[in-house]
Design a protein around this motif. Structure first.
Motif, short mmCIF file in Angstrom:
data_model
loop_
_atom_site.label_atom_id
_atom_site.label_comp_id
_atom_site.label_asym_id
_atom_site.label_seq_id
_atom_site.Cartn_x
_atom_site.Cartn_y
_atom_site.Cartn_z
N ASN A 236 3.04 9.78 0.94
CA ASN A 236 4.07 9.36 -0.01
C ASN A 236 3.61 9.60 -1.44
N LYS A 237 2.36 9.28 -1.71
CA LYS A 237 1.80 9.45 -3.05
C LYS A 237 1.81 10.93 -3.43
N LYS A 238 1.39 11.79 -2.52
CA LYS A 238 1.39 13.24 -2.79
C LYS A 238 2.80 13.74 -3.04
N GLY A 239 3.74 13.24 -2.27
CA GLY A 239 5.14 13.66 -2.46
C GLY A 239 5.68 13.22 -3.80
N LEU A 240 5.35 12.00 -4.22
CA LEU A 240 5.80 11.51 -5.52
C LEU A 240 5.18 12.32 -6.66
N LYS B 267 0.84 -1.20 0.00
CA LYS B 267 0.00 0.00 0.00
C LYS B 267 0.88 1.24 0.00
N MET B 268 0.46 2.24 -0.80
CA MET B 268 1.18 3.50 -0.81
C MET B 268 0.45 4.45 0.14
N LYS B 269 1.18 5.01 1.05
CA LYS B 269 0.59 5.94 1.99
C LYS B 269 0.26 7.25 1.28
#
Length: 127
Positions: free
Chosen positions: A18-22, A13-15
């Motif tokens: 983390n997704k927003k940062g990527l 799962k992507m937190k």
């Protein structure tokens, strides 16, 4: 028989943070465009074009060679005759998009750069 997808675990799962940062990092990356040439090593003819994503174009070319496909419709006849391995790829010039440029302004700059490069070629050697 199809395998079931991997179960959702903490590792897969992507937190959200983390997704927003990527996503933010992807949007902030430098956009590199440029002028490139695909040259038929058998005939010496070249296809010279501009792209707003020179890295993506390079990968597309490499994929077409690996799969035996044709990189561009203008090359199809020669690809059929000589094979996809008869071509070489070269980046002639790179251009980084400025933070203040719109996509249209960036493409306009690339089109001007392309016309300068095309002047260096004999029209008889171009696709």
């Amino acid at each position: 028989m199809r395998k079931n997808p991997a179960p959702d675990t903490e590792q897969t799962k992507m937190k959200p943070q983390n997704k927003k940062g990527l996503i933010a990092a992807y949007k902030q990356r430098a956009q590199i465009g440029g002028i490139y040439a695909v040259t038929n090593t058998q005939t010496g003819k070249s296809l010279v074009l501009a792209s707003a994503d020179i890295g993506g174009i390079r990968k597309r070319y490499e994929f077409s060679v690996l799969t035996g496909g044709c990189f561009h419709p203008k090359l199809q006849q020669d690809a059929n005759q000589f094979g996809s391995g008869a071509f070489s790829f070269a980046v002639l010039e790179e251009l980084e998009k400025k933070a203040t440029q719109t996509d249209r302004e960036f493409m306009d700059d690339l089109e001007v750069l392309l016309s300068l490069w095309l002047e260096k070629y004999d029209p008889a050697t171009l696709y």
